[in-house]
Design an enzyme around this catalytic site. Structure first.
Site, PDB file in Angstrom:
ATOM      1  N   ASP A  35      63.737  17.372  63.678  1.00 54.23           N
ATOM      2  CA  ASP A  35      64.665  18.250  62.883  1.00 54.23           C
ATOM      3  C   ASP A  35      65.639  18.616  63.754  1.00 54.23           C
ATOM      4  O   ASP A  35      65.475  18.915  65.042  1.00 54.23           O
ATOM      5  CB  ASP A  35      63.828  19.572  62.517  1.00 54.23           C
ATOM      6  CG  ASP A  35      62.724  19.301  61.440  1.00 54.23           C
ATOM      7  OD1 ASP A  35      63.116  18.517  60.478  1.00 54.23           O
ATOM      8  OD2 ASP A  35      61.552  19.593  61.566  1.00 54.23           O
ATOM      9  N   HIS A  44      55.345  14.132  61.631  1.00 53.68           N
ATOM     10  CA  HIS A  44      56.129  15.270  61.120  1.00 53.68           C
ATOM     11  C   HIS A  44      56.077  16.042  62.473  1.00 53.68           C
ATOM     12  O   HIS A  44      54.993  16.893  62.811  1.00 53.68           O
ATOM     13  CB  HIS A  44      55.286  15.695  60.013  1.00 53.68           C
ATOM     14  CG  HIS A  44      56.022  17.155  59.451  1.00 53.68           C
ATOM     15  ND1 HIS A  44      55.598  18.516  59.263  1.00 53.68           N
ATOM     16  CD2 HIS A  44      57.312  17.087  58.758  1.00 53.68           C
ATOM     17  CE1 HIS A  44      56.310  18.979  58.877  1.00 53.68           C
ATOM     18  NE2 HIS A  44      57.313  18.296  58.481  1.00 53.68           N
ATOM     19  N   HIS A  60      62.794  22.911  64.366  1.00 52.40           N
ATOM     20  CA  HIS A  60      62.757  23.052  63.135  1.00 52.40           C
ATOM     21  C   HIS A  60      63.697  24.088  62.307  1.00 52.40           C
ATOM     22  O   HIS A  60      64.231  24.024  61.307  1.00 52.40           O
ATOM     23  CB  HIS A  60      61.547  23.153  62.534  1.00 52.40           C
ATOM     24  CG  HIS A  60      61.213  23.178  60.744  1.00 52.40           C
ATOM     25  ND1 HIS A  60      61.215  24.551  60.367  1.00 52.40           N
ATOM     26  CD2 HIS A  60      61.149  22.286  60.133  1.00 52.40           C
ATOM     27  CE1 HIS A  60      61.216  24.326  58.937  1.00 52.40           C
ATOM     28  NE2 HIS A  60      61.224  22.838  58.655  1.00 52.40           N
TER      29      HIS A  60
HETATM   30  O1  G3P Z   1      61.677  16.347  56.452  1.00 49.66           O
HETATM   31  C1  G3P Z   1      60.653  16.202  55.777  1.00 49.66           C
HETATM   32  C2  G3P Z   1      59.884  17.526  55.858  1.00 49.66           C
HETATM   33  O2  G3P Z   1      59.767  17.859  57.282  1.00 49.66           O
HETATM   34  C3  G3P Z   1      60.697  18.718  55.156  1.00 49.66           C
HETATM   35  O3  G3P Z   1      60.203  19.879  55.367  1.00 49.66           O
HETATM   36  O4  G3P Z   1      60.610  22.126  56.375  1.00 49.66           O
HETATM   37  O5  G3P Z   1      59.027  20.530  57.448  1.00 49.66           O
HETATM   38  O6  G3P Z   1      61.490  20.212  57.768  1.00 49.66           O
HETATM   39  P1  G3P Z   1      60.257  20.372  56.910  1.00 49.66           P
HETATM   40 CA    CA Z   2      61.695  18.010  58.412  1.00 52.68          CA
END
Ligand code: G3P
Ligand code: CA
Length: 313
Positions: A56, A27, A69
């Site tokens: 992202d 992540h 992000h």
């Molecule tokens: O994309 C999965 C997760 O990353 C979604 O939340 O806000 O971290 O992009 P976020």
């Molecule tokens: Ca994400």
């Protein structure tokens, strides 16, 4: 020894065409250890044995997809001191107001609260230091494909279309820009190691039905929605997407699975929840490895977004 065997197993599985299951999705890279979305964080996640690395995506003023992000630059860069006066009326600095050449001048920092200056996760990489840069989606793919060549492993990519509707209001089309890069680097079908994810179901429908994306799609959900809360909803979205990415809170209450994983898998959907963080274990868990094992082996998810890919391996 166990960790080495697990990496070896994962490497063998991908070399022979079988995707390991469940998959470990880094992540924003190994963001538990290094500033998110930097190539350093991606390299560490790769070395820790992640199966997929997440990107992202947002657009610059000149329409280049960058790996970042937030649509704003406030919480992860030194934009406020580098470009004073370039914020909008709400006080935020938006990536879409800066050219790629300008964005390349920014230093990426460990995530902080721009109002207080304090680190969001105080136990992580030190605040305010380091010489990290924002990279483009294309640069990150070149980096990952390069590592795949030099190591012989096959690690995938997991791009997220961030705020597609908002980008269109700003006069730009993030999905189209992303698809152009994916096509250039050989990601086109469901056998390619790529999942495209988005929180906006209408954008996923657009990707599939209008923009011609034939690869895998994942619908992210952050809260209650009939699209995943009901069996009819799941059956409907399974005609468009290949998986769902719910919040971890939708997977289990304490040690009791909610049933969502089984219901989604029953209609052929993969379930990749987000986000495993050692600092944020739910009630009933005091040990990160125990929670990780629970999710993989008892809740039986197909993959997991994690800030700590090493825990999964
Ligand atoms: O994309 C999965 C997760 O990353 C979604 O939340 O806000 O971290 O992009 P976020
Ligand atoms: Ca994400």
């Amino acid at each position: 020894m166990k960790a080495a065997l697990a990496i070896l197993w994962a490497s063998c599985a991908v070399l022979h065409g079988a995707e390991p299951s469940p998959i470990v999705i880094a992540h924003r890279g190994a963001s538990g250890y290094l500033p998110e979305h930097t190539l350093a964080a991606k390299a560490l996640a790769y070395a820790q044995g992640a199966d997929y690395l997440e990107q992202d995506l947002v657009l610059t003023k000149d329409g280049v997809p960058i790996v970042q992000h937030d649509v704003t630059l406030d919480s992860t860069t030194d934009v406020a001191s580098r470009f004073p006066g370039r914020q909008r009326a709400n006080g935020s600095f938006y990536a879409i107001d800066f050219t790629l050449a300008e964005i390349r001048q920014l230093r990426v920092l460990e995530r902080f609260n721009p109002k207080t200056g304090k680190a969001v996760y105080p136990g992580r990489f030190p605040a305010g230091v380091g010489e990290f840069r924002i990279n483009t989606f294309e640069e990150e793919i070149i980096f990952i494909q390069g590592l795949n060549k030099s190591t012989g492993r096959k690690v995938g990519i997991y791009p997220e279309v961030k705020l597609a509707g908002w980008h269109r209001q700003e006069g730009q089309d993030l999905s189209k820009a992303m698809l152009a890069v994916l096509a250039r680097y050989g990601y086109a079908t469901k056998s390619d190691l790529c999942y495209v994810q988005c929180f906006e179901y209408t954008e996923l429908q657009r990707l599939r039905n209008e923009l011609g994306w034939k690869g895998r799609l994942v619908f992210l959900s952050g809260g209650k929605t009939p699209l995943i809360d009901t069996d009819d909803g799941l059956k409907g979205i399974a005609k468009v997407v290949d998986g769902i990415g719910p919040a971890l809170s939708a997977i289990a209450e304490g040690r009791k699975p909610t049933g969502l994983v089984a219901r989604a898998q029953a209609v052929g959907l993969k379930v990749h929840p987000y986000t495993f963080r050692i600092e944020a274990l739910p009630k009933g868990f005091t040990d990160g490895k125990d929670y990780h094992r629970f999710l993989m082996q008892e809740a039986k998810v197909d993959g997991l977004f994690t800030d700590f890919p090493d825990v999964g391996r």
